[in-house]
Design a protein around this motif. Structure first.
Motif, PDB file in Angstrom:
ATOM      1  N   SER A  71       0.818  -1.221   0.000  1.00 51.07           N
ATOM      2  CA  SER A  71       0.000   0.000   0.000  1.00 51.07           C
ATOM      3  C   SER A  71       0.845   1.263   0.000  1.00 51.07           C
ATOM      4  O   SER A  71       0.336   2.354  -0.263  1.00 51.07           O
ATOM      5  CB  SER A  71      -0.939   0.016   1.200  1.00 51.07           C
ATOM      6  OG  SER A  71      -0.237   0.268   2.405  1.00 51.07           O
ATOM      7  N   THR A  72       2.141   1.128   0.290  1.00 54.27           N
ATOM      8  CA  THR A  72       3.005   2.315   0.347  1.00 54.27           C
ATOM      9  C   THR A  72       4.053   2.316  -0.764  1.00 54.27           C
ATOM     10  O   THR A  72       5.102   2.944  -0.651  1.00 54.27           O
ATOM     11  CB  THR A  72       3.697   2.415   1.729  1.00 54.27           C
ATOM     12  OG1 THR A  72       4.341   1.173   2.041  1.00 54.27           O
ATOM     13  CG2 THR A  72       2.678   2.742   2.810  1.00 54.27           C
ATOM     14  N   SER A 173       9.580   0.034   5.545  1.00 56.92           N
ATOM     15  CA  SER A 173       8.514   0.539   4.674  1.00 56.92           C
ATOM     16  C   SER A 173       8.585   2.059   4.540  1.00 56.92           C
ATOM     17  O   SER A 173       8.326   2.608   3.461  1.00 56.92           O
ATOM     18  CB  SER A 173       7.134   0.118   5.204  1.00 56.92           C
ATOM     19  OG  SER A 173       6.722   0.893   6.317  1.00 56.92           O
ATOM     20  N   GLN A 177       9.137   3.958   1.054  1.00 55.80           N
ATOM     21  CA  GLN A 177       8.141   4.921   0.597  1.00 55.80           C
ATOM     22  C   GLN A 177       8.775   6.277   0.311  1.00 55.80           C
ATOM     23  O   GLN A 177       8.485   6.908  -0.713  1.00 55.80           O
ATOM     24  CB  GLN A 177       7.027   5.069   1.637  1.00 55.80           C
ATOM     25  CG  GLN A 177       5.887   5.973   1.171  1.00 55.80           C
ATOM     26  CD  GLN A 177       4.750   6.036   2.176  1.00 55.80           C
ATOM     27  OE1 GLN A 177       4.841   5.475   3.266  1.00 55.80           O
ATOM     28  NE2 GLN A 177       3.667   6.698   1.825  1.00 55.80           N
ATOM     29  N   GLN A 182       6.458   8.248  -3.191  1.00 62.48           N
ATOM     30  CA  GLN A 182       5.034   8.018  -3.424  1.00 62.48           C
ATOM     31  C   GLN A 182       4.239   9.299  -3.200  1.00 62.48           C
ATOM     32  O   GLN A 182       4.364   9.962  -2.182  1.00 62.48           O
ATOM     33  CB  GLN A 182       4.513   6.918  -2.499  1.00 62.48           C
ATOM     34  CG  GLN A 182       3.082   6.510  -2.809  1.00 62.48           C
ATOM     35  CD  GLN A 182       2.528   5.520  -1.811  1.00 62.48           C
ATOM     36  OE1 GLN A 182       2.673   5.707  -0.598  1.00 62.48           O
ATOM     37  NE2 GLN A 182       1.900   4.458  -2.289  1.00 62.48           N
ATOM     38  N   TYR A 187      -0.940   7.053  -3.436  1.00 57.94           N
ATOM     39  CA  TYR A 187      -1.383   6.381  -2.218  1.00 57.94           C
ATOM     40  C   TYR A 187      -2.885   6.119  -2.255  1.00 57.94           C
ATOM     41  O   TYR A 187      -3.344   5.021  -1.921  1.00 57.94           O
ATOM     42  CB  TYR A 187      -1.029   7.195  -0.978  1.00 57.94           C
ATOM     43  CG  TYR A 187      -1.460   6.501   0.299  1.00 57.94           C
ATOM     44  CD1 TYR A 187      -0.683   5.494   0.849  1.00 57.94           C
ATOM     45  CD2 TYR A 187      -2.673   6.818   0.910  1.00 57.94           C
ATOM     46  CE1 TYR A 187      -1.091   4.814   1.990  1.00 57.94           C
ATOM     47  CE2 TYR A 187      -3.093   6.152   2.050  1.00 57.94           C
ATOM     48  CZ  TYR A 187      -2.295   5.152   2.589  1.00 57.94           C
ATOM     49  OH  TYR A 187      -2.716   4.479   3.703  1.00 57.94           O
ATOM     50  N   HIS A 191      -5.331   2.837  -2.031  1.00 60.06           N
ATOM     51  CA  HIS A 191      -6.152   2.772  -0.812  1.00 60.06           C
ATOM     52  C   HIS A 191      -7.417   3.602  -1.008  1.00 60.06           C
ATOM     53  O   HIS A 191      -7.632   4.597  -0.298  1.00 60.06           O
ATOM     54  CB  HIS A 191      -5.331   3.332   0.352  1.00 60.06           C
ATOM     55  CG  HIS A 191      -5.803   2.884   1.705  1.00 60.06           C
ATOM     56  ND1 HIS A 191      -7.106   3.053   2.125  1.00 60.06           N
ATOM     57  CD2 HIS A 191      -5.157   2.273   2.712  1.00 60.06           C
ATOM     58  CE1 HIS A 191      -7.230   2.588   3.354  1.00 60.06           C
ATOM     59  NE2 HIS A 191      -6.067   2.099   3.729  1.00 60.06           N
ATOM     60  N   SER A 208       1.395  15.219   5.346  1.00 61.09           N
ATOM     61  CA  SER A 208       2.655  14.627   4.905  1.00 61.09           C
ATOM     62  C   SER A 208       3.812  15.513   5.279  1.00 61.09           C
ATOM     63  O   SER A 208       3.704  16.752   5.264  1.00 61.09           O
ATOM     64  CB  SER A 208       2.654  14.420   3.396  1.00 61.09           C
ATOM     65  OG  SER A 208       1.587  13.617   2.997  1.00 61.09           O
TER      66      SER A 208
END
Length: 211
Positions: A71-72, A173, A177, A182, A187, A191, A208
């Protein structure tokens, strides 16, 4: 009502977690992830894929991390720790990377899987609490996730060691990422459901860190 022995066990567990967590964080350095990051990026540059495996409780950690990494920005496939030697190594290709998790680094079933993985031409990232273990020696890169005690009755069932393994791989992770850059749009494409998938681009950016 909770009896005195149960209350004491819970208090000891939280105290143990605090001690082990702080010791773990104090010992970690970002540079520890450089070799693992390099292996994965080299693998991906050659068209290879990332897999993750473990036996018992680390197997559940592996399933979670496969989801988190995917997912990342790092597509990752769960490799069943025992089914690997009964045909599931068919999901591997030469040049792939397999992350193998074992606190002791001496788990018999995982040894068989790691040997099979290497015979299929894959690189291994070892995640272990024992830097002198068989798994650490077999790994092309090693991430340490050691604790001195598990924190529960009998000090046997994996508790603190599982927390250390999760934290170690969550940190990997994060490194992947950030290295992959990303974007919020990427993202959300991975998701689209749930509250995270409903965030607007501006809201995601505000959550972020600055790059």
């Amino acid at each position: 009502m909770m009896n005195a022995e149960s209350k004491k066990a819970v208090e000891h567990f939280f105290s143990s977690v605090r001690t082990e967590f702080n010791a773990f964080l104090d010992a970690r350095r970002p540079e520890e992830y450089e070799a693992a990051l390099s292996l994965i990026r080299t693998c991906q540059a050659g068209g290879g894929r990332v897999h993750i495996t473990g036996i018992g409780k680390p197997g559940h950690v592996a399933a979670y991390l496969a989801s988190l990494l995917s997912s990342t920005g790092t597509p990752t496939y769960f490799l069943h720790g025992t089914e690997a030697v009964h045909g599931s190594c068919g999901q591997l290709m030469a040049g792939d990377v397999v992350i193998a998790i074992s606190n002791s680094g001496e788990t018999t079933e995982l040894k068989s899987t790691v040997l099979a993985v290497k015979n299929n031409g894959c690189k291994v990232i070892a995640v272990t609490g024992n830097p002198d273990s068989w798994l650490a020696r077999e790994g092309d890169a090693v991430l340490l996730a050691g604790v001195s005690e598990e924190g529960g009755p009998l000090n046997r069932a994996p508790r603190n060691s599982i927390l250390a393994e999760v934290l170690t791989l969550q940190a990997l992770s994060v490194a992947l990422q950030a290295d992959g850059g990303q974007t919020p749009q990427q993202y959300v494409r991975c998701h689209p459901g749930g509250a995270l998938g409903q965030l607007r681009e501006g809201e995601i950016k505000s959550c972020s860190p600055e790059r």
